[in-house]
Motif scaffolding. Structure first.
Motif, mmCIF file in Angstrom:
data_model
loop_
_atom_site.group_PDB
_atom_site.id
_atom_site.type_symbol
_atom_site.label_atom_id
_atom_site.label_comp_id
_atom_site.label_asym_id
_atom_site.label_seq_id
_atom_site.Cartn_x
_atom_site.Cartn_y
_atom_site.Cartn_z
ATOM 1 N N PRO A 422 0.666 -0.581 -0.747
ATOM 2 C CA PRO A 422 -0.110 -0.043 -0.074
ATOM 3 C C PRO A 422 0.923 1.459 0.030
ATOM 4 C CG PRO A 422 -0.766 -1.416 1.609
ATOM 5 C CD PRO A 422 0.460 -2.182 1.119
ATOM 6 N N ARG A 452 -4.844 -1.367 -3.500
ATOM 7 C CA ARG A 452 -3.652 -1.373 -4.550
ATOM 8 C C ARG A 452 -4.063 -2.308 -5.594
ATOM 9 N NH1 ARG A 452 -0.518 -1.542 -7.612
ATOM 10 N NH2 ARG A 452 2.036 -1.818 -7.599
ATOM 11 N N ILE A 457 -1.492 1.150 -8.464
ATOM 12 C CA ILE A 457 -0.819 2.248 -7.866
ATOM 13 C C ILE A 457 -1.748 4.290 -7.894
ATOM 14 C CG2 ILE A 457 1.472 3.774 -7.979
ATOM 15 C CD1 ILE A 457 3.152 2.499 -9.574
#
Length: 475
Positions: A422, A452, A457
């Protein structure tokens, strides 16, 4: 076909090598006999690579140590009680053992160590005739008291003594028969096969660690399937790995499914082929090969015969992983190997949902996350698990797996999948939410990891905002 002239020439070249020549001269000067014995002689005659150099001598351990000290850079005597001294001579590791004339108590398999006086008597007590040959040095005389050369020519495994006597001395030799059958491509003679079946229960006096060692050596060969078939044929494998013969499920006339035993052997063979193709210079991958052999061992316990004639094996992946863990622990496999094998078995069905419809990027990320460090092994196992004779179906599955590997590579390049974490760590989560260590931090971390996986991202600012929204929604 064995060419003896060429084989003898290779033995001569071995005798002329720096390490052998140095040892031969040192023992001759000290007044003792010396011979290269066992595998190196066999492999030289067969034109196989020789990795270990084993010697035997009439010198006692103290004499051996005294002779090798001036010509070696290191010595070790951990096997001194059994007559073996190790040394590093001319840059190579060697083992030199005093002639043996052991007897066995028949209960624990532990030998009563007795040193012998002649090379011939030492050779007769060995496991198989093809391993009971020696080359005297420096005179270069081939010593073969049990017909090992004839058995090399015939590609036959035979014990120097009666099989019942040889296996009675050490039941582990029965497992070695399977290993050498795979390693050399030789067939045991009928008397050897019969003795393996008759004496299989005596394997119970052999420690799990020694059995595990032979199983590993078998799996490290290029064709372990050959040896496994021998172990199943003689029922010897039932003494230490009964889950494998249990794969031979009965098939009645109303309920049809593929032969799970033959399928598993095919998967093992195909996994080895893929292993060689994808990593040609790598050492044999024993955890992968174990997983290939055992991946369907949960099927016998989960088989259900359906009214329409079908057969199901629901959750055999989970059941198989549990069975594999229990069996590998019983055989004293290390924790890392056990964990890898059971994880691969748990995951071996995961891909087949992909072939039925393209996954989202989130699903691909989760596949990578769940496989972790075993992703490459899972690639190989999953591809090897396709054994259908339907060329169209096999082609479709191969194309689907090509596609998932491509997508994994593309996502990895874009998103650093191999470091999937994360955007916020535990400390930052506590700061953003104003909480201390506890269960809520773990729940928040899992929320961010799911974020995630689902969206790829996200920036740290975005992660903080989404985390606050998630926390507020919890009430």
């Amino acid at each position: 076909m064995l060419n003896m002239a060429e084989g003898i020439a290779r033995l001569g070249a071995l005798a002329e090598s720096p390490v052998v020549d140095t040892l031969a001269r040192a023992f001759a000067d000290a007044g003792f006999d010396l011979a290269i014995v066992g595998g190196p002689v066999r492999d030289a005659l067969l034109d196989r690579t020789t990795n270990d150099l084993d010697f035997t001598t009439d010198a006692r351990p103290d004499d051996i140590l005294r002779i090798v000290k001036p010509i070696s850079t290191a010595q070790w005597d951990i096997g001194r009680a059994f007559g073996t001294i190790g040394a590093k001579v001319a840059g190579e590791q060697v083992e030199i053992t005093t002639y043996r004339a052991d007897s066995y108590d028949g209960v624990t398999r532990k030998p009563t160590v007795e040193f012998g006086d002649t090379l011939e008597a030492d050779l007769v007590r060995r496991d198989f005739t093809v391993n009971a040959m020696a080359l005297r040095i420096p005179g270069r005389t081939l010593v073969d008291p049990t017909g090992g050369v004839e058995d090399l020519v015939a590609r036959r495994l035979r014990t120097p003594a009666e099989p019942a006597v040889s296996f009675g001395d050490d039941p582990l030799r029965m497992l070695r028969a399977a290993r050498f059958s795979s390693q050399l491509g030789f067939d045991p003679d009928p008397a050897t096969v019969a003795a393996m079946a008759e004496l299989r229960a005596t394997l119970s006096i052999v420690s799990p660690e020694r059995i595990q060692g032979e199983l590993v050596r078998l799996l490290q060969t290029d064709d372990p399937v050959r040896g496994i078939r021998l172990l199943v044929e003689t029922e010897l494998i039932g003494e230490f790995l009964p889950e494998v013969p249990a794969l031979r499920l009965e098939v009645d006339e109303h309920h049809h499914h593929k032969d799970v035993y033959e399928h598993s052997l095919t998967v093992l063979r195909q996994a080895i082929d893929l292993e060689h193709a994808r990593h040609p210079d790598a050492a044999p991958d024993v955890p992968l090969r174990l997983a290939a052999l055992l991946h369907d061992i949960g099927k016998p316990a989960t088989r259900r015969l359906e009214p329409n004639g079908g057969v199901t094996f629901y959750h055999h992946d989970i059941k198989g992983a549990r069975l594999a863990r229990k069996r590998l622990q019983a055989l004293r496999f290390d924790a890392d190997t056990t964990t890898v094998v059971t994880r691969l078995i748990e995951l071996h069905l995961r891909f087949f949902g992909y072939s039925e419809g393209a996954w989202t990027d989130s699903a691909v990320r989760r596949y990578v996350r769940d496989a972790g460090d075993e992703l490459e092994r899972l690639h190989i196992l999953t591809r090897a698990d396709v054994t259908t004779r339907n060329a169209r179906k096999a082609g479709r599955l191969a194309k689907a797996y090509d596609d998932i590997e491509r997508r994994i590579s593309e996502l990895a390049a874009q998103e650093q999948l191999d470091a999937m974490r994360p955007a916020l760590d535990g400390n930052r989560i506590q700061e953003v939410l104003g909480i201390g260590p506890g269960r809520e931090v773990g729940e928040a971390y899992r929320f961010l990891l799911d974020l995630r996986l689902d969206e790829g991202i996200v920036s740290e600012d975005e992660a903080e905002q989404r985390l606050r929204e998630w926390w507020a929604a919890r009430g």
